[in-house]
Design a protein around this motif. Structure first.
Motif, PDB file in Angstrom:
ATOM      1  N   GLY A 148     -15.276 -24.871  56.244  1.00  0.00           N
ATOM      2  CA  GLY A 148     -14.823 -25.314  55.240  1.00  0.00           C
ATOM      3  C   GLY A 148     -13.837 -26.006  54.926  1.00  0.00           C
ATOM      4  O   GLY A 148     -12.617 -26.517  55.357  1.00  0.00           O
ATOM      5  N   GLN A 149     -13.978 -26.477  53.806  1.00  0.00           N
ATOM      6  CA  GLN A 149     -12.408 -27.310  53.376  1.00  0.00           C
ATOM      7  C   GLN A 149     -11.431 -26.470  52.220  1.00  0.00           C
ATOM      8  O   GLN A 149     -10.424 -26.710  53.016  1.00  0.00           O
ATOM      9  N   LYS A 150     -11.553 -24.911  52.795  1.00  0.00           N
ATOM     10  CA  LYS A 150     -10.386 -23.974  51.923  1.00  0.00           C
ATOM     11  C   LYS A 150     -11.176 -22.605  52.973  1.00  0.00           C
ATOM     12  O   LYS A 150     -12.083 -22.500  53.389  1.00  0.00           O
ATOM     13  N   PRO A 151      -9.690 -21.818  53.038  1.00  0.00           N
ATOM     14  CA  PRO A 151      -9.958 -20.701  53.000  1.00  0.00           C
ATOM     15  C   PRO A 151     -11.002 -19.744  53.436  1.00  0.00           C
ATOM     16  O   PRO A 151     -11.417 -19.755  51.943  1.00  0.00           O
ATOM     17  N   LEU A 152     -12.022 -18.717  54.173  1.00  0.00           N
ATOM     18  CA  LEU A 152     -12.452 -18.058  53.592  1.00  0.00           C
ATOM     19  C   LEU A 152     -12.743 -17.071  51.941  1.00  0.00           C
ATOM     20  O   LEU A 152     -13.340 -17.099  51.159  1.00  0.00           O
ATOM     21  N   GLU A 153     -11.151 -17.168  52.936  1.00  0.00           N
ATOM     22  CA  GLU A 153     -10.668 -15.554  51.772  1.00  0.00           C
ATOM     23  C   GLU A 153     -10.518 -16.426  50.277  1.00  0.00           C
ATOM     24  O   GLU A 153     -10.798 -15.933  48.760  1.00  0.00           O
ATOM     25  N   GLU A 154     -10.763 -17.387  49.674  1.00  0.00           N
ATOM     26  CA  GLU A 154     -10.728 -18.288  48.544  1.00  0.00           C
ATOM     27  C   GLU A 154     -12.560 -18.628  48.098  1.00  0.00           C
ATOM     28  O   GLU A 154     -12.015 -18.699  46.905  1.00  0.00           O
TER      29      GLU A 154
END
Length: 313
Positions: A148-154
């Motif tokens: 992911g390019q962003k954290p999972l939680e986002e």
């Protein structure tokens, strides 16, 4: 003649495929576009070059030699009709090449989309301890990592994914001796070490190298990185050797860098006393050279046609 390694690009990674129709379809499903095809009917093989090319892509509309993050598929005529033909994916013996990796805007939605399309996974997000990466299998069983390019939680509450934002992030190969390999890719090939990940409990380190500016905010949004995987202790075993993918059984073929001046770059490599697989002057193809890295992996060297025109690819 001069050459500037800061202008080099990690252009592509080549893998052999059994059925080009199925393989092109898979990589196009991941959002890539067929940007070039080189047919060699006399030698009975074709080359398919796929890359991210939407308006949001890093190298949108660039000449294929002026890009990073291309996947080159090599098809030798007749393999698609041979029931016994099978590639070596590098993750079962003999091991060497590990995987390709794409980074995506929303890893949960991206993996769900891949699963819904019927493609198989080597590792789903929910498998094992590492819940932030997945591995999908291409039609020849090569591993394609998804990060992911962003954290999972986002992204967990978002159900959409846009393939136009994906990146062909890196190519992983296993190495025997990190000191020797890092010196080769930094000093000889001119790459920079962008990130190191140590897993002492797992007994391995990961080294991410590439061209371009530093990556202080991480490497997930980059293209054209090389990941070197070192399993502790291999450097102490005089008989240990990884498979380069070009000896039988075949699979992965090479990585390729494009350079600002091919003749000058090869002269520089000669000064660095590299081991050659093919010099520019060898054989009929005078526009391609191959250097051998410390583990015997092939590194193709080609002219960046945007910086200096050499041949009509």
């Amino acid at each position: 003649m001069t050459t500037d390694p800061t202008k080099y690009k990690l252009n592509h990674s080549m893998i052999r495929v059994k059925d080009p129709k199925r393989s092109v379809e898979f990589y196009e499903f991941l959002g890539m576009k067929l940007i070039n095809k080189i047919q060699n009917p006399d030698a009975k093989f074709d080359l398919y070059f796929l890359a991210y090319d939407s308006p949001k892509a890093v190298s949108h509309a660039n000449h294929w030699t002026d890009r990073e993050g291309i996947v080159e598929l090599t098809h030798n005529y007749g393999t698609e009709d041979d029931p016994n033909y099978k590639i070596a994916n590098g993750n079962t013996d003999p091991r060497g090449f590990g995987h390709l990796c794409i980074s995506v805007d929303n890893i949960q939605a991206a993996c769900q989309r891949i699963e819904d399309a019927g493609y198989k996974f080597q590792k789903k997000l929910t498998d094992g301890k590492m819940r932030h990466i997945a591995f999908v299998l291409d039609p020849d069983s090569y591993w394609v990592e998804v990060i992911g390019q962003k954290p999972l939680e986002e992204t967990e509450s978002i159900k959409e994914t846009n393939v136009e934002t994906y990146r062909m992030n890196h190519t992983m190969i296993r190495i025997k001796d990190p000191e020797v390999s890092l010196n080769f890719y930094k000093d000889v090939m001119g790459m920079e070490l962008k990130r190191t990940s140590e897993s002492k409990n797992g007994g391995f380190n990961l080294y991410f190298l590439g061209y371009g500016p530093p990556a202080p905010d991480g490497t997930a949004d980059r293209e054209g990185l090389l990941e070197l995987t070192w399993n502790y202790g291999t450097e102490k075993d005089p008989n240990f050797k990884y498979h380069d993918g070009n000896a039988q059984p075949q699979g992965f073929g090479h990585i390729c860098i494009t350079v600002d001046d091919l003749d000058a770059a090869c002269a520089r490599f000669e000064e660095k006393k590299v081991n050659w697989k093919k010099k520019l002057t060898d054989g009929r193809m005078k526009d391609i050279a191959f250097v051998l890295d410390p583990d015997g992996y092939w590194v193709e060297v080609v002219q960046n046609e945007k910086l200096k025109q050499r041949c009509n690819w």
